[in-house]
Design a protein around this motif. Structure first.
Motif, mmCIF file in Angstrom:
data_model
loop_
_atom_site.group_PDB
_atom_site.id
_atom_site.type_symbol
_atom_site.label_atom_id
_atom_site.label_comp_id
_atom_site.label_asym_id
_atom_site.label_seq_id
_atom_site.Cartn_x
_atom_site.Cartn_y
_atom_site.Cartn_z
ATOM 1 N N ARG A 1 0.946 -1.373 -0.010
ATOM 2 C CA ARG A 1 0.018 -0.006 0.074
ATOM 3 C C ARG A 1 1.054 1.349 0.061
ATOM 4 N NH1 ARG A 1 2.687 -0.069 4.118
ATOM 5 N NH2 ARG A 1 2.366 0.795 6.264
ATOM 6 N N ASP A 2 0.249 2.364 -0.451
ATOM 7 C CA ASP A 2 0.907 3.650 -0.524
ATOM 8 C C ASP A 2 -0.282 4.661 0.096
ATOM 9 O OD1 ASP A 2 1.850 6.219 -0.983
ATOM 10 O OD2 ASP A 2 2.761 5.741 -2.841
ATOM 11 N N ASN A 3 -0.136 4.743 1.310
ATOM 12 C CA ASN A 3 -1.025 5.625 2.330
ATOM 13 C C ASN A 3 -1.171 7.160 1.641
ATOM 14 O OD1 ASN A 3 -1.409 3.307 3.801
ATOM 15 N ND2 ASN A 3 -0.246 3.963 5.429
ATOM 16 N N ALA A 4 0.069 7.579 1.200
ATOM 17 C CA ALA A 4 -0.005 8.926 0.482
ATOM 18 C C ALA A 4 -1.014 8.986 -0.506
ATOM 19 C CB ALA A 4 1.410 9.433 0.383
ATOM 20 N N LYS A 5 -1.323 7.936 -1.400
ATOM 21 C CA LYS A 5 -1.803 7.897 -2.434
ATOM 22 C C LYS A 5 -3.182 7.242 -2.079
ATOM 23 C CE LYS A 5 1.817 8.042 -5.652
ATOM 24 N NZ LYS A 5 2.648 7.168 -6.985
ATOM 25 N N ASN A 6 -3.441 6.892 -0.955
ATOM 26 C CA ASN A 6 -4.661 5.765 -0.588
ATOM 27 C C ASN A 6 -4.871 4.859 -1.705
ATOM 28 O OD1 ASN A 6 -5.653 7.167 1.500
ATOM 29 N ND2 ASN A 6 -6.433 8.748 0.453
ATOM 30 N N THR A 7 -3.832 4.174 -2.035
ATOM 31 C CA THR A 7 -3.932 3.060 -3.126
ATOM 32 C C THR A 7 -3.293 1.855 -2.682
ATOM 33 O OG1 THR A 7 -3.694 4.793 -4.805
ATOM 34 C CG2 THR A 7 -3.116 2.511 -5.275
ATOM 35 N N VAL A 8 -3.868 0.844 -2.724
ATOM 36 C CA VAL A 8 -3.330 -0.473 -2.539
ATOM 37 C C VAL A 8 -3.070 -1.193 -3.874
ATOM 38 C CG1 VAL A 8 -3.945 -2.636 -1.810
ATOM 39 C CG2 VAL A 8 -4.396 -0.675 -0.376
ATOM 40 N N TYR A 9 -1.974 -2.161 -3.780
ATOM 41 C CA TYR A 9 -1.541 -2.707 -4.964
ATOM 42 C C TYR A 9 -1.430 -4.043 -4.985
ATOM 43 C CZ TYR A 9 0.274 1.740 -5.670
ATOM 44 O OH TYR A 9 0.691 3.207 -5.970
ATOM 45 N N LEU A 10 -1.541 -4.936 -5.838
ATOM 46 C CA LEU A 10 -1.571 -6.291 -5.907
ATOM 47 C C LEU A 10 -0.437 -6.621 -7.096
ATOM 48 C CD1 LEU A 10 -2.522 -9.136 -4.521
ATOM 49 C CD2 LEU A 10 -4.200 -9.424 -6.522
ATOM 50 N N GLN A 11 0.593 -7.084 -6.647
ATOM 51 C CA GLN A 11 1.681 -7.632 -7.709
ATOM 52 C C GLN A 11 1.447 -9.007 -7.750
ATOM 53 O OE1 GLN A 11 4.035 -5.864 -9.473
ATOM 54 N NE2 GLN A 11 4.283 -7.546 -10.520
ATOM 55 N N MET A 12 1.113 -9.496 -9.240
ATOM 56 C CA MET A 12 0.965 -10.933 -9.363
ATOM 57 C C MET A 12 2.049 -11.404 -10.147
ATOM 58 S SD MET A 12 -3.193 -10.640 -10.007
ATOM 59 C CE MET A 12 -3.040 -9.857 -11.397
ATOM 60 N N ASN A 13 2.810 -12.232 -9.745
ATOM 61 C CA ASN A 13 3.868 -13.133 -10.485
ATOM 62 C C ASN A 13 3.528 -14.288 -10.813
ATOM 63 O OD1 ASN A 13 5.096 -10.555 -10.457
ATOM 64 N ND2 ASN A 13 6.318 -11.104 -8.580
ATOM 65 N N SER A 14 4.315 -15.033 -11.619
ATOM 66 C CA SER A 14 4.120 -16.424 -11.954
ATOM 67 C C SER A 14 2.542 -16.723 -12.212
ATOM 68 C CB SER A 14 4.728 -17.413 -11.088
ATOM 69 O OG SER A 14 6.050 -16.938 -10.779
ATOM 70 N N LEU A 15 2.030 -16.021 -13.137
ATOM 71 C CA LEU A 15 0.203 -16.184 -13.130
ATOM 72 C C LEU A 15 0.130 -17.420 -14.010
ATOM 73 C CD1 LEU A 15 -0.466 -12.543 -13.931
ATOM 74 C CD2 LEU A 15 -1.459 -13.930 -12.404
ATOM 75 N N LYS A 16 -0.912 -18.014 -13.467
ATOM 76 C CA LYS A 16 -1.514 -19.277 -14.288
ATOM 77 C C LYS A 16 -2.870 -19.210 -14.869
ATOM 78 C CE LYS A 16 0.745 -21.856 -10.142
ATOM 79 N NZ LYS A 16 0.335 -22.409 -8.971
ATOM 80 N N PRO A 17 -3.136 -20.006 -15.713
ATOM 81 C CA PRO A 17 -4.626 -19.746 -16.399
ATOM 82 C C PRO A 17 -5.716 -19.764 -15.229
ATOM 83 C CG PRO A 17 -3.075 -21.374 -17.579
ATOM 84 C CD PRO A 17 -2.285 -21.026 -16.326
ATOM 85 N N GLU A 18 -5.664 -20.402 -14.145
ATOM 86 C CA GLU A 18 -6.524 -20.519 -13.020
ATOM 87 C C GLU A 18 -6.670 -19.178 -12.480
ATOM 88 O OE1 GLU A 18 -4.047 -22.754 -13.678
ATOM 89 O OE2 GLU A 18 -3.347 -23.406 -11.986
ATOM 90 N N ASP A 19 -5.647 -18.315 -12.496
ATOM 91 C CA ASP A 19 -5.770 -16.949 -12.049
ATOM 92 C C ASP A 19 -6.829 -16.262 -12.777
ATOM 93 O OD1 ASP A 19 -2.338 -17.182 -11.375
ATOM 94 O OD2 ASP A 19 -3.888 -17.406 -9.744
ATOM 95 N N THR A 20 -7.297 -16.497 -13.905
ATOM 96 C CA THR A 20 -8.019 -15.719 -14.586
ATOM 97 C C THR A 20 -9.292 -15.430 -13.808
ATOM 98 O OG1 THR A 20 -7.183 -16.440 -16.942
ATOM 99 C CG2 THR A 20 -9.365 -15.772 -16.709
#
Length: 126
Positions: free
Chosen positions: A72-91
């Motif tokens: 998260r970046d509280n200054a921007k009121n933003t939360v992130y989700l970094q997704m690596n090694s993605l799989k078809p079942e993550d669709t």
């Protein structure tokens, strides 16, 4: 009221990466939990990850541990989700959620969260 806007979804090949963002605006209390859920076609919405405003509380679903990172970046009121090694079942459509703590339920349950974004589509091709 809290408004949530997700971005960063798209089409990626298996093994690739994407970073989702969730920007919040409105009446944001000093203490909250921000979560990510996803819903694949024909399936129920499921918990992915969550983080507290302080960053002290971080939880992941077993299916994404070691591959996804929430931050998260509280200054921007933003939360992130970094997704690596993605799989078809993550669709799925990925939703951001905001929980003020006023509701009952665990952090992994939809009932815990007061506000939801409209979702962003993530498609992983094989």
């Amino acid at each position: 009221q809290v408004q949530l806007v997700e971005s960063g979804g798209g089409l990626v090949q298996a093994g690739g990466s994407l970073r989702l963002s969730c920007a919040a605006s409105g009446h944001i209390f000093s203490s909250y939990i921000r979560g990510w859920f996803r819903q694949a076609p024909g399936k129920e919405r499921e918990f992915v990850a969550c983080i507290s405003r302080t960053g002290i509380i971080i939880d992941y679903a077993d299916s994404v541990k070691g591959r996804f990172t929430i931050s998260r970046d509280n200054a921007k009121n933003t939360v992130y989700l970094q997704m690596n090694s993605l799989k078809p079942e993550d669709t799925a459509v990925y939703y951001c959620a905001h929980g003020s703590g006023a509701r009952s339920g665990t952090r992994a349950s939809q009932a815990f969260y007061d506000y939801w974004g409209q979702g962003t589509q993530v498609t992983v091709s094989s």
